[in-house]
Design an enzyme around this catalytic site. Sequence first.
Site, PDB file in Angstrom:
ATOM      1  CG  ASP A 210      33.005  35.811  40.825  1.00  8.41           C
ATOM      2  OD1 ASP A 210      34.367  36.148  40.741  1.00  8.41           O
ATOM      3  OD2 ASP A 210      32.692  34.858  40.468  1.00  8.41           O
TER       4      ASP A 210
ATOM      5  CB  CYS B 237      39.250  33.194  38.073  1.00  8.49           C
ATOM      6  SG  CYS B 237      38.631  32.371  39.449  1.00  8.49           S
TER       7      CYS B 237
ATOM      8  CG  HIS C 255      34.954  30.820  39.649  1.00  9.61           C
ATOM      9  ND1 HIS C 255      35.384  31.455  38.831  1.00  9.61           N
ATOM     10  CD2 HIS C 255      33.897  31.165  40.244  1.00  9.61           C
ATOM     11  CE1 HIS C 255      35.041  32.853  39.038  1.00  9.61           C
ATOM     12  NE2 HIS C 255      33.996  32.789  39.918  1.00  9.61           N
TER      13      HIS C 255
END
Length: 276
Positions: free
Chosen positions: A129, A73, A112
């Site tokens: 993202d 991430c 996240h």
Amino acid sequence: MADTVDFDLDAYLGRIGWEGERRADTVTLRGVHLAHMRGIPFENLDALRRTAPSLETADLMAKLVHSRRGGYCYEHNFLLAGALEALGFGVTLLTARVVVGADRIETRPRTHMALLVEVPGDAQPYLADVGFGAIGALLEPVPLTAGVEFRDAERRHRLVRVPHRGPLEMWLLQAHDRGTGDWAGQYAFTLEPFERPDYDVINWHIGTNPRSPFTQRLYVQSVDAERHLLLHGRVLTRTRADGDVSERELTTEAEVRRLLDEEFGIEAPDGIALLS
């Protein structure tokens, strides 16, 4: 992003295979986002060794751009943020609660990372993202607009507002499940900006905590126009663009290393146990 190292835009765009215009517009934003998703795999090999990977620009470039590796991430989204800023976009760093499989949003921590991107001359910001390691991940950024379905490459997403006790509105990203026909929540976020030190703490927790899902078993994914490929522990799942799903179980370390090399483009470091 409080990083003094210059971003090597040429190397980054070469890594993801982007040969389009280098303008701060929606076409470039969508194209770079999609090229990144298809060009750099998601993987947690560092976390398997209980090591939090560096989020410094030079280290991200060395690992994700100049090596046959991927990242998870924070690595992916910090890398994209650097590229977008170099291209002239405005970028705000966000955190989110992953809600896949959760009964309530509040039961999940903000672990996240996502990006809010401003396009010069465009009043509507975009949610971007490239670091969500799930089949419900965005392939292209979507406008921050509630209740509208967006088709990003081969996938369908929408954003909805959800009840929240805090002073800021909470948004929920939903992905359309082709199998069930339902909309499934992926993660919830507010527009509160976060800074690099916040992610240093979160990254350390996710990369070293023995209870973190990323320190317990292998998790690797890649996506292209034809298929989504996921290796979770010993199980390899291949989801084709037409919705067909197949699975097989891997049995040896050598098989896993060969698969990482040939299917994901990842050279796994020596001395790491890949099967749990």
